[in-house]
Design a protein around this motif. Structure first.
Motif, PDB file in Angstrom:
ATOM      1  N   HIS A 110       0.830  -1.199   0.000  1.00 52.47           N
ATOM      2  CA  HIS A 110       0.000   0.000   0.000  1.00 52.47           C
ATOM      3  C   HIS A 110       0.866   1.251   0.000  1.00 52.47           C
ATOM      4  O   HIS A 110       2.021   1.223   0.419  1.00 52.47           O
ATOM      5  CB  HIS A 110      -0.957   0.018   1.193  1.00 52.47           C
ATOM      6  N   ALA A 111       0.286   2.326  -0.479  1.00 51.47           N
ATOM      7  CA  ALA A 111       0.889   3.653  -0.410  1.00 51.47           C
ATOM      8  C   ALA A 111       0.089   4.459   0.602  1.00 51.47           C
ATOM      9  O   ALA A 111      -1.147   4.344   0.654  1.00 51.47           O
ATOM     10  CB  ALA A 111       0.851   4.331  -1.771  1.00 51.47           C
ATOM     11  N   LEU A 112       0.771   5.276   1.402  1.00 51.87           N
ATOM     12  CA  LEU A 112       0.105   6.062   2.436  1.00 51.87           C
ATOM     13  C   LEU A 112       0.484   7.528   2.290  1.00 51.87           C
ATOM     14  O   LEU A 112       1.652   7.891   2.434  1.00 51.87           O
ATOM     15  CB  LEU A 112       0.501   5.551   3.828  1.00 51.87           C
ATOM     16  N   LEU A 113      -0.498   8.362   1.974  1.00 55.87           N
ATOM     17  CA  LEU A 113      -0.307   9.802   1.919  1.00 55.87           C
ATOM     18  C   LEU A 113      -0.855  10.403   3.213  1.00 55.87           C
ATOM     19  O   LEU A 113      -1.817   9.864   3.782  1.00 55.87           O
ATOM     20  CB  LEU A 113      -1.007  10.415   0.713  1.00 55.87           C
ATOM     21  N   LYS A 114      -0.284  11.495   3.683  1.00 53.90           N
ATOM     22  CA  LYS A 114      -0.638  12.033   4.997  1.00 53.90           C
ATOM     23  C   LYS A 114      -1.320  13.388   4.885  1.00 53.90           C
ATOM     24  O   LYS A 114      -0.818  14.299   4.229  1.00 53.90           O
ATOM     25  CB  LYS A 114       0.621  12.131   5.866  1.00 53.90           C
ATOM     26  N   GLY A 115      -2.480  13.498   5.536  1.00 51.77           N
ATOM     27  CA  GLY A 115      -3.235  14.735   5.573  1.00 51.77           C
ATOM     28  C   GLY A 115      -4.435  14.704   4.653  1.00 51.77           C
ATOM     29  O   GLY A 115      -4.325  14.273   3.503  1.00 51.77           O
ATOM     30  N   ILE A 116      -5.587  15.149   5.135  1.00 51.92           N
ATOM     31  CA  ILE A 116      -6.793  15.109   4.304  1.00 51.92           C
ATOM     32  C   ILE A 116      -6.627  15.941   3.039  1.00 51.92           C
ATOM     33  O   ILE A 116      -7.229  15.642   2.004  1.00 51.92           O
ATOM     34  CB  ILE A 116      -8.030  15.575   5.106  1.00 51.92           C
ATOM     35  N   LEU A 150      -3.700   7.286  -7.972  1.00 50.92           N
ATOM     36  CA  LEU A 150      -4.227   5.944  -8.222  1.00 50.92           C
ATOM     37  C   LEU A 150      -4.676   5.825  -9.678  1.00 50.92           C
ATOM     38  O   LEU A 150      -4.360   4.839 -10.361  1.00 50.92           O
ATOM     39  CB  LEU A 150      -5.390   5.654  -7.275  1.00 50.92           C
ATOM     40  N   THR A 151      -5.417   6.813 -10.173  1.00 47.80           N
ATOM     41  CA  THR A 151      -5.913   6.729 -11.546  1.00 47.80           C
ATOM     42  C   THR A 151      -4.777   6.800 -12.562  1.00 47.80           C
ATOM     43  O   THR A 151      -4.921   6.337 -13.697  1.00 47.80           O
ATOM     44  CB  THR A 151      -6.931   7.839 -11.837  1.00 47.80           C
ATOM     45  N   GLN A 152      -3.649   7.377 -12.158  1.00 46.07           N
ATOM     46  CA  GLN A 152      -2.481   7.438 -13.035  1.00 46.07           C
ATOM     47  C   GLN A 152      -1.612   6.185 -12.946  1.00 46.07           C
ATOM     48  O   GLN A 152      -0.604   6.077 -13.652  1.00 46.07           O
ATOM     49  CB  GLN A 152      -1.635   8.670 -12.665  1.00 46.07           C
ATOM     50  N   GLY A 153      -1.990   5.244 -12.089  1.00 45.03           N
ATOM     51  CA  GLY A 153      -1.249   3.994 -11.967  1.00 45.03           C
ATOM     52  C   GLY A 153       0.108   4.139 -11.324  1.00 45.03           C
ATOM     53  O   GLY A 153       1.028   3.371 -11.609  1.00 45.03           O
ATOM     54  N   ARG A 154       0.260   5.085 -10.392  1.00 44.44           N
ATOM     55  CA  ARG A 154       1.576   5.362  -9.830  1.00 44.44           C
ATOM     56  C   ARG A 154       1.963   4.421  -8.694  1.00 44.44           C
ATOM     57  O   ARG A 154       3.118   4.402  -8.284  1.00 44.44           O
ATOM     58  CB  ARG A 154       1.637   6.812  -9.343  1.00 44.44           C
ATOM     59  N   HIS A 155       0.997   3.649  -8.165  1.00 41.72           N
ATOM     60  CA  HIS A 155       1.294   2.848  -6.982  1.00 41.72           C
ATOM     61  C   HIS A 155       0.988   1.371  -7.209  1.00 41.72           C
ATOM     62  O   HIS A 155       0.246   1.013  -8.116  1.00 41.72           O
ATOM     63  CB  HIS A 155       0.491   3.348  -5.782  1.00 41.72           C
ATOM     64  N   ILE A 156       1.525   0.539  -6.333  1.00 42.48           N
ATOM     65  CA  ILE A 156       1.175  -0.874  -6.276  1.00 42.48           C
ATOM     66  C   ILE A 156       0.420  -1.107  -4.973  1.00 42.48           C
ATOM     67  O   ILE A 156       0.860  -0.692  -3.900  1.00 42.48           O
ATOM     68  CB  ILE A 156       2.437  -1.754  -6.327  1.00 42.48           C
ATOM     69  N   GLY A 157      -0.732  -1.758  -5.083  1.00 41.46           N
ATOM     70  CA  GLY A 157      -1.520  -2.062  -3.900  1.00 41.46           C
ATOM     71  C   GLY A 157      -2.533  -0.987  -3.587  1.00 41.46           C
ATOM     72  O   GLY A 157      -2.899  -0.158  -4.429  1.00 41.46           O
ATOM     73  N   ALA A 158      -3.019  -1.012  -2.352  1.00 42.88           N
ATOM     74  CA  ALA A 158      -4.034  -0.057  -1.909  1.00 42.88           C
ATOM     75  C   ALA A 158      -3.409   1.344  -1.797  1.00 42.88           C
ATOM     76  O   ALA A 158      -2.211   1.503  -1.561  1.00 42.88           O
ATOM     77  CB  ALA A 158      -4.594  -0.494  -0.565  1.00 42.88           C
ATOM     78  N   VAL A 159      -4.264   2.364  -1.953  1.00 42.14           N
ATOM     79  CA  VAL A 159      -3.831   3.751  -1.768  1.00 42.14           C
ATOM     80  C   VAL A 159      -4.657   4.326  -0.617  1.00 42.14           C
ATOM     81  O   VAL A 159      -5.894   4.389  -0.694  1.00 42.14           O
ATOM     82  CB  VAL A 159      -4.007   4.578  -3.041  1.00 42.14           C
ATOM     83  N   LEU A 160      -3.966   4.714   0.450  1.00 44.12           N
ATOM     84  CA  LEU A 160      -4.617   5.164   1.684  1.00 44.12           C
ATOM     85  C   LEU A 160      -4.178   6.574   2.035  1.00 44.12           C
ATOM     86  O   LEU A 160      -3.130   7.043   1.590  1.00 44.12           O
ATOM     87  CB  LEU A 160      -4.264   4.227   2.846  1.00 44.12           C
ATOM     88  N   VAL A 161      -4.994   7.228   2.848  1.00 43.78           N
ATOM     89  CA  VAL A 161      -4.674   8.565   3.352  1.00 43.78           C
ATOM     90  C   VAL A 161      -4.831   8.538   4.865  1.00 43.78           C
ATOM     91  O   VAL A 161      -5.858   8.095   5.395  1.00 43.78           O
ATOM     92  CB  VAL A 161      -5.609   9.627   2.751  1.00 43.78           C
ATOM     93  N   ALA A 162      -3.801   8.997   5.565  1.00 45.94           N
ATOM     94  CA  ALA A 162      -3.859   9.159   7.020  1.00 45.94           C
ATOM     95  C   ALA A 162      -4.375  10.556   7.314  1.00 45.94           C
ATOM     96  O   ALA A 162      -3.811  11.551   6.830  1.00 45.94           O
ATOM     97  CB  ALA A 162      -2.488   8.960   7.653  1.00 45.94           C
ATOM     98  N   LEU A 163      -5.467  10.664   8.073  1.00 51.35           N
ATOM     99  CA  LEU A 163      -6.091  11.956   8.327  1.00 51.35           C
ATOM    100  C   LEU A 163      -5.586  12.587   9.614  1.00 51.35           C
ATOM    101  O   LEU A 163      -5.144  11.894  10.521  1.00 51.35           O
ATOM    102  CB  LEU A 163      -7.620  11.769   8.400  1.00 51.35           C
TER     103      LEU A 163
END
Length: 342
Positions: A313-319, A329-342
């Motif tokens: 998974h990829a984890l981006l931080k901040g809403i 995600l739509t650009q296909g930049r990651h492998i696995g789930a794409v999550l955001v830590a709020l």
């Protein structure tokens, strides 16, 4: 044991809204971030402080306004999606402040959710809270219940680098598959699928006709397809299907991530092949299997602790990063789930 300490509830919070319907490329202008009062939960509702949220490909389709099997997002209103957080108030009873829960009202820092849509999570069931947002339950259910993977099967998984596919290769192997083949959009991703995520071979979109690549990767044909893509890949899978092959269809990424047609992924299938080879095609949706998340959590937790499963998974931080997360995600930049830590 000391009681759980729940932080004070602020007066305002942030939520991400749809600014405009999407036609063509998804850009920053399609989102706005609004600061609004924290909602007051009514009887029967649970107020949750969101900690993590997931973005998925279907969200782009929900932004287009085309007809879907689920509600579309509404311009001017907050988006939604799977989120994990802790209960801060529960006037309707049934939950306690501090409970770890999952619900469908992400894209905001606080959510007042009907208690019937909130699922309590065991904080010790998985090593991290983020793992509860894995799409592995869909992969597990599609392979085990819909396609019924058997020892020795040759399994083809389309969209193998996505949230479902990155788990599916590992799970097909766990269920006894003899050979696992996946498709993806780049050789960089293909190398990781082979090295880390249970795939014996890969096919790459744009590297030649899909059917030709699939015949090379699975020269004896395939017994199982887990399809997240549709389109040419579904047609190719049928062309190389063995007798009594089982196809589980869970997505239509060929339409969701391109153009303005949302989840429309038209494909022509040869009924003669389906009949003569006795191919079973079955749609699979997690919503029809309410017992599956608990089964999956047990399997996933065991695999993560043993080291026999991993959670890509990829984890981006901040809403404020949530719109960027969906764009990436739509650009296909990651492998696995794409999550955001709020």
């Amino acid at each position: 044991m000391s009681p759980t300490v729940v932080p004070a509830i602020p007066a305002v919070h942030r939520e991400v809204r749809l600014a405009d319907r999407v036609e063509g490329e998804l850009t920053a202008r399609h989102f706005t971030i609004a600061e609004v009062p924290v909602p007051e939960p009514r009887d029967g509702e649970v107020l949750v402080r969101n900690r993590l949220m997931a973005v998925t490909a279907v969200m782009r389709s929900q932004m287009t306004g085309i007809r879907l099997p689920m509600p579309s997002f509404v311009p001017g209103e907050a988006l939604w999606g799977a989120a994990v957080g802790e209960v801060v108030a529960a006037p309707g009873g049934g939950f306690t402040p501090g409970d770890l829960v999952q619900h469908p009202c992400g894209w905001r820092e606080f959510a007042a959710v009907d208690a019937s849509r909130v699922r309590r999570l065991d904080p010790d069931a998985l090593p991290t809270a983020a793992a509860h947002l894995s799409q592995g339950a869909t992969a597990w259910g599609a392979l085990r219940r819909a396609a019924e993977v058997r020892p020795g099967d040759t399994v083809f998984i389309s969209g193998a680098a996505g949230g479902v596919g990155s788990m599916a290769g590992q799970l097909a192997r766990r269920l006894g598959a003899g050979r696992v083949v996946g498709s993806t959009g780049s050789e960089r991703k293909a190398a990781r699928l082979r090295a880390e995520l249970g795939y014996d071979d890969t096919i790459v979109r744009g590297a030649g006709p899909i059917e030709r690549q699939l015949r090379r990767a699975a020269p004896g044909g395939i017994d199982v397809l887990l399809d997240t893509v549709g389109g040419e890949q579904l047609t190719a899978a049928l062309a190389v299907a063995r007798p009594d092959a089982r196809f589980a269809l869970v997505g239509a990424l060929s339409g969701q991530l391109g153009g303005d047609r949302g989840d429309i992924a038209p494909v022509e299938l040869d009924p003669g092949l389906i009949i003569t080879r006795r191919v079973a095609l079955r749609g699979f949706g997690l919503h029809a299997h309410p017992d599956l998340p608990q089964e999956w959590t047990k399997e996933f937790g065991q695999g993560l602790r043993e080291g026999t499963l991993v959670f890509p998974h990829a984890l981006l931080k901040g809403i404020e990063q949530a719109p960027q997360a969906l764009r990436e995600l739509t650009q296909g930049r990651h492998i696995g789930a794409v999550l955001v830590a709020l």
